[in-house]
Scaffold this motif. Structure first.
Motif, mmCIF file in Angstrom:
data_model
loop_
_atom_site.group_PDB
_atom_site.id
_atom_site.type_symbol
_atom_site.label_atom_id
_atom_site.label_comp_id
_atom_site.label_asym_id
_atom_site.label_seq_id
_atom_site.Cartn_x
_atom_site.Cartn_y
_atom_site.Cartn_z
ATOM 1 N N SER A 59 -0.177 61.812 40.497
ATOM 2 C CA SER A 59 -1.356 62.549 41.075
ATOM 3 C C SER A 59 -1.479 61.410 42.414
ATOM 4 O O SER A 59 -2.911 61.802 42.885
ATOM 5 C CB SER A 59 -2.540 62.733 40.424
ATOM 6 N N LYS A 60 -0.980 61.030 43.131
ATOM 7 C CA LYS A 60 -1.106 60.236 44.375
ATOM 8 C C LYS A 60 -1.635 60.945 45.496
ATOM 9 O O LYS A 60 -2.527 60.440 46.024
ATOM 10 C CB LYS A 60 0.378 59.709 44.672
ATOM 11 N N ALA A 61 -1.271 62.318 45.567
ATOM 12 C CA ALA A 61 -1.339 63.103 46.784
ATOM 13 C C ALA A 61 -2.957 63.233 46.682
ATOM 14 O O ALA A 61 -3.631 63.094 47.629
ATOM 15 C CB ALA A 61 -0.506 64.147 46.848
ATOM 16 N N ILE A 62 -3.300 63.897 45.486
ATOM 17 C CA ILE A 62 -4.899 64.350 45.513
ATOM 18 C C ILE A 62 -5.926 62.956 45.259
ATOM 19 O O ILE A 62 -6.946 63.028 45.710
ATOM 20 C CB ILE A 62 -4.970 64.912 44.149
ATOM 21 N N LEU A 63 -5.243 61.908 44.843
ATOM 22 C CA LEU A 63 -6.164 60.533 44.769
ATOM 23 C C LEU A 63 -6.072 60.180 45.977
ATOM 24 O O LEU A 63 -7.321 59.477 46.528
ATOM 25 C CB LEU A 63 -5.353 59.706 44.028
ATOM 26 N N ALA A 64 -5.128 60.237 47.050
ATOM 27 C CA ALA A 64 -5.252 59.944 48.347
ATOM 28 C C ALA A 64 -6.378 60.694 48.871
ATOM 29 O O ALA A 64 -7.046 60.227 49.837
ATOM 30 C CB ALA A 64 -3.934 60.239 49.122
ATOM 31 N N ALA A 65 -6.417 62.159 48.848
ATOM 32 C CA ALA A 65 -7.327 63.065 49.506
ATOM 33 C C ALA A 65 -8.830 62.576 49.111
ATOM 34 O O ALA A 65 -9.517 62.161 49.833
ATOM 35 C CB ALA A 65 -7.103 64.225 49.130
ATOM 36 N N ILE A 66 -9.194 62.469 47.704
ATOM 37 C CA ILE A 66 -10.416 62.039 47.223
ATOM 38 C C ILE A 66 -10.754 60.806 47.682
ATOM 39 O O ILE A 66 -11.962 60.472 47.729
ATOM 40 C CB ILE A 66 -10.228 62.254 45.684
ATOM 41 N N GLY A 67 -9.710 59.953 47.476
ATOM 42 C CA GLY A 67 -10.054 58.487 47.997
ATOM 43 C C GLY A 67 -10.583 58.418 49.354
ATOM 44 O O GLY A 67 -11.389 57.570 49.617
ATOM 45 N N LEU A 68 -9.965 59.225 50.196
ATOM 46 C CA LEU A 68 -10.266 59.260 51.690
ATOM 47 C C LEU A 68 -11.777 59.741 51.863
ATOM 48 O O LEU A 68 -12.534 59.200 52.561
ATOM 49 C CB LEU A 68 -9.237 59.788 52.560
ATOM 50 N N PHE A 69 -11.945 60.881 51.070
ATOM 51 C CA PHE A 69 -13.342 61.485 51.141
ATOM 52 C C PHE A 69 -14.360 60.233 50.859
ATOM 53 O O PHE A 69 -15.188 60.200 51.204
ATOM 54 C CB PHE A 69 -13.326 62.545 49.993
ATOM 55 N N PHE A 70 -14.110 59.668 49.685
ATOM 56 C CA PHE A 70 -15.159 58.641 48.885
ATOM 57 C C PHE A 70 -15.318 57.606 50.258
ATOM 58 O O PHE A 70 -16.323 57.149 50.400
ATOM 59 C CB PHE A 70 -14.585 57.885 47.764
ATOM 60 N N ALA A 71 -14.066 57.143 50.721
ATOM 61 C CA ALA A 71 -14.137 55.981 51.824
ATOM 62 C C ALA A 71 -15.218 56.362 52.897
ATOM 63 O O ALA A 71 -15.918 55.684 53.328
ATOM 64 C CB ALA A 71 -12.651 55.679 52.195
ATOM 65 N N VAL A 72 -15.071 57.796 53.495
ATOM 66 C CA VAL A 72 -15.739 58.371 54.420
ATOM 67 C C VAL A 72 -17.088 58.394 54.124
ATOM 68 O O VAL A 72 -18.117 57.824 54.822
ATOM 69 C CB VAL A 72 -15.169 59.451 55.122
ATOM 70 N N GLN A 73 -17.160 58.658 52.628
ATOM 71 C CA GLN A 73 -18.728 58.796 52.299
ATOM 72 C C GLN A 73 -19.380 57.342 52.436
ATOM 73 O O GLN A 73 -20.661 57.376 52.529
ATOM 74 C CB GLN A 73 -18.677 59.514 50.678
ATOM 75 N N TYR A 74 -18.813 56.510 51.710
ATOM 76 C CA TYR A 74 -19.259 55.257 51.613
ATOM 77 C C TYR A 74 -19.647 54.605 52.817
ATOM 78 O O TYR A 74 -20.648 53.677 53.358
ATOM 79 C CB TYR A 74 -18.408 54.229 50.764
ATOM 80 N N TRP A 75 -18.577 54.803 53.910
ATOM 81 C CA TRP A 75 -18.641 54.367 55.278
ATOM 82 C C TRP A 75 -19.688 54.644 55.957
ATOM 83 O O TRP A 75 -20.561 53.954 56.559
ATOM 84 C CB TRP A 75 -17.340 54.502 56.071
ATOM 85 N N ASN A 76 -20.117 55.957 55.711
ATOM 86 C CA ASN A 76 -21.344 56.912 56.235
ATOM 87 C C ASN A 76 -22.801 56.497 55.606
ATOM 88 O O ASN A 76 -23.680 57.280 56.001
ATOM 89 C CB ASN A 76 -21.115 58.226 56.086
ATOM 90 N N THR A 77 -22.550 55.645 54.716
ATOM 91 C CA THR A 77 -24.028 55.582 53.831
ATOM 92 C C THR A 77 -25.204 55.109 54.555
ATOM 93 O O THR A 77 -25.251 54.179 55.105
ATOM 94 C CB THR A 77 -23.678 54.288 52.894
ATOM 95 N N PHE A 78 -26.116 56.093 54.593
ATOM 96 C CA PHE A 78 -27.313 55.577 55.542
ATOM 97 C C PHE A 78 -28.480 55.831 54.644
ATOM 98 O O PHE A 78 -29.287 54.829 54.338
ATOM 99 C CB PHE A 78 -27.198 56.805 56.593
ATOM 100 N N SER A 79 -28.789 57.022 54.097
ATOM 101 C CA SER A 79 -30.304 56.935 53.364
ATOM 102 C C SER A 79 -30.336 56.265 52.285
ATOM 103 O O SER A 79 -31.624 55.509 52.154
ATOM 104 C CB SER A 79 -30.535 58.543 52.957
ATOM 105 N N PRO A 80 -29.267 55.838 51.422
ATOM 106 C CA PRO A 80 -29.600 55.025 50.335
ATOM 107 C C PRO A 80 -29.900 53.460 50.762
ATOM 108 O O PRO A 80 -30.570 53.034 50.061
ATOM 109 C CB PRO A 80 -28.290 54.989 49.681
ATOM 110 N N SER A 81 -29.257 53.105 52.182
ATOM 111 C CA SER A 81 -29.734 51.932 52.552
ATOM 112 C C SER A 81 -31.337 51.937 52.882
ATOM 113 O O SER A 81 -32.124 50.822 53.002
ATOM 114 C CB SER A 81 -29.078 51.535 53.845
ATOM 115 N N LEU A 82 -31.898 53.176 53.431
ATOM 116 C CA LEU A 82 -33.291 53.195 53.852
ATOM 117 C C LEU A 82 -34.119 53.218 52.813
ATOM 118 O O LEU A 82 -35.110 52.646 52.738
ATOM 119 C CB LEU A 82 -33.318 54.777 54.801
#
Lengths: 316, 287
Positions: free
Chosen positions: B191-214
């Motif tokens: 399931s490498k392809a779908i893992l790559a897709a979801i992994g990238l979504f997660f990476a973007v989400q963590y990179w854009n973490t703003f309100s939890p920091s606030l």
């Protein structure tokens, strides 16, 4: 008596044996999923218990069960707070402006994208339109401050060069809602086309061909075939959207509206943050959150009923 | 796609192309403007009506940001949570998605337990109190706990595994693989392809973490890059007279900060782009 007991205990024994076998066969599944279940109970469900803060005199130093009940006092305080009324009004008008202009945007965009004949150009356009979805609101706000700056921002440069007067877009209140709506459209309408385009791609091509034989032009095919066939998806998304009618995007408001220094720009979510976490008034802030959830539930229910009464499939 | 019949380009087609070329410019120009701003001198910035191309390259904006150094710590924090968070989230989502694609006694109940959280949100204050009771406030762990499993991605994974060919798994079982071996040696590699897709979504989400920091972090040395950038931007609103103005002009410094906070996303975007439509579709249509 024995003859009565027999038929009862037999299936019970069998069931116990079945369960034991089920457990031993699926043991590893249980071991793997138990941490996930614990996570959800501890992190996602446990907070529901603390909703009672809305009805209690919360003290940081005391366990919640030992604090006094205050009934609906936090709610009456909340509705008497002028800042709350202002935040609620802002939320509603921002939400309706976004609904009115933001909701149709991806539908129109998807219908137009579907008309592009060169598949290479279409794919290129799509990947460009999807990009802003991944950029954070803070970054977008930063770019907006630069572009819209009254001193040397490019928009005001153009306005001045045409003989106009510079506008302080990010500071003036009458530009607040238009900027929120247009930046939302800029960021999310491309991404929003995905689901519509997918639905369109599953429409039977025969429908279009027979419509063409009947002399329907492109515009007629778009309005008479494509649009009705994606209406189910539109309705479902609209109901979901109405359920979030009091959620207008905390991060966008914080970054673009800057309610920290311009308190007239608060919405419900930023109000909860400012009053609850910054001023430490947990009771009122929780009451505001609970109020928001109740309205959301009510909105979903009503709009679903309404959609069904119009003969649509609905959601629930 | 469906309208290829009778293809002769009319006025409408040219209008359409013009519209979308314009739309692309509107999408891309703000980023381009920021890049150019970060690279030029104040004189050039003040003289130009519209920035199209840097006449000369001047890196003092970046130099200032790096020498001043306060971006480095939030950058470190964000890189850390993006890497560790993505790994944890992928592992949790894969295990939950795979295991719950199987039928056992409580599986339907657990799936519902997860799906309900899509619609029931306890709100900020109860979440805050809960994290405080669990001792998670002001720790880096709160970022990862807060974003660990997104029900929507769980639905995508589970849908994927529901349509997974069972023969391969049966073969692995006959060969004596345990469930855990099966997951790591058979299921994940397939399931490498779908893992790559979801992994990238997660990476973007963590990179854009703003309100939890606030919300959940007090210490400055645990804040994310997004909150750091937020401070810079909202500070500049009130008083435009920056202390930086003497050395380099504030717009260039801001642009440099913005780009440092955006570059990773733009770098992963081409890979993201390849996979995400498939991923979103799978979840949206069947979920």
């Amino acid at each position: 008596m024995g003859s009565v007991e027999q038929p009862v205990s037999m299936p019970m024994q069998a069931e116990r044996r079945f369960r034991r076998r089920e457990w031993s066969r699926n043991r590893t599944y249980y071991y793997l999923i138990i941490p996930v279940v614990i996570y959800f109970i501890l992190i996602r469900y446990m907070p529901l218990y603390f909703l009672q803060v809305a009805f209690r005199e919360f003290r940081v130093t005391r366990p919640i069960s030992q604090t006094d009940w205050v009934g609906f006092r936090h709610f009456t305080d909340l509705f008497r707070t002028p800042m709350f009324g202002n935040a609620l009004w802002n939320t509603i008008r921002i939400s309706f402006a976004k609904l009115l202009f933001g909701f149709p945007a991806p539908i129109i965009l998807a219908l137009l994208l579907n008309e592009i004949r060169s598949s290479g150009f279409k794919r290129f356009t799509q990947s460009v339109l999807y990009l802003p979805h991944f950029i954070s609101w803070v970054v977008i706000a930063g770019i907006m401050y630069n572009l819209l700056s009254p001193d040397l921002g490019i928009i005001n440069n153009v306005i001045r060069s045409m003989g106009g007067e510079a506008v302080y877009f990010m500071g003036e209140d009458r530009w607040y809602v238009p900027l929120l709506v247009s930046s939302s459209i800029w960021k999310e309408s491309g991404w929003g086309t995905i689901i519509y385009l997918a639905t369109i791609s599953r429409i039977d091509p025969d429908l279009y061909e027979s419509a063409m034989l009947d002399g329907a032009n492109r515009f007629q095919r778009m309005i008479r075939i494509t649009l009705p066939l994606i209406s189910d998806v539109i309705v479902v998304l609209l109901i979901l959207r109405l359920g979030n009618v009091l959620t207008v995007g905390f991060e966008q408001i914080m970054a673009i509206g800057n309610p920290g220094s311009l308190p007239g720009r608060h919405v419900l979510d930023t109000f909860t943050y400012a009053v609850g976490l910054r001023n430490g008034r947990y009771g009122i802030a929780t009451a505001a959150g609970l109020f928001k959830s109740l309205v959301a539930g009510l909105m979903i229910y009503t709009s679903d009923r309404f959609a069904k009464s119009l003969g649509q499939r609905g959601l629930i | 796609m469906t309208n290829v019949v009778g293809s002769r380009r009319g006025a409408f087609d040219y209008l359409l192309i013009a519209f979308f070329v314009l739309a692309c410019v509107v999408m891309v120009y703000p980023f381009w403007h920021t890049i150019v701003t970060s690279l030029i001198t104040f004189t050039e910035y003040a003289e130009s009506l519209i920035l199209l191309w840097p006449r000369s390259i001047d890196l003092s904006g970046y130099q200032f940001v790096i020498e001043q150094g306060s971006i480095l710590r939030p950058l470190q924090v964000t890189i850390f949570i993006a890497i560790v968070g993505t790994a944890c989230s992928l592992l949790a989502t894969t295990i939950a998605g795979y295991v719950l694609s199987k039928r056992f006694r409580f599986s339907a109940l657990i799936v519902n337990l997860i799906l309900i959280t899509m619609f029931v949100h306890p709100g900020l204050i109860p979440t805050y109190i809960n994290y405080r009771n669990l001792g998670l406030l002001n720790t880096l762990a709160v970022y990862i706990v807060n974003g660990l499993i997104i029900p929507f991605y769980f639905v995508i994974m589970r849908t994927y595994y529901l349509s997974f060919p069972t023969d391969i798994e049966d073969a692995a079982e006959i060969d004596g693989c345990s469930v855990v071996q099966r997951i790591f040696l058979v299921v994940i590699p397939l399931s490498k392809a779908i893992l790559a897709a979801i992994g990238l979504f997660f990476a973007v989400q963590y990179w854009n973490t703003f309100s939890p920091s606030l919300f959940f972090i007090r210490d400055q040395d645990k804040k994310t890059i997004q909150e750091y950038l937020f401070r810079i931007i909202s500070r500049a609103v009130g008083d435009d007279a920056e202390e930086t103005a003497a050395v380099v002009f504030p717009e260039s410094v801001k642009a440099a900060n913005i780009l440092i906070a955006t570059v990773p996303i733009v770098l992963v975007y081409p890979f993201l782009q390849k996979h995400f439509v498939k991923g979103v579709m799978l979840g949206a249509l069947k979920g």
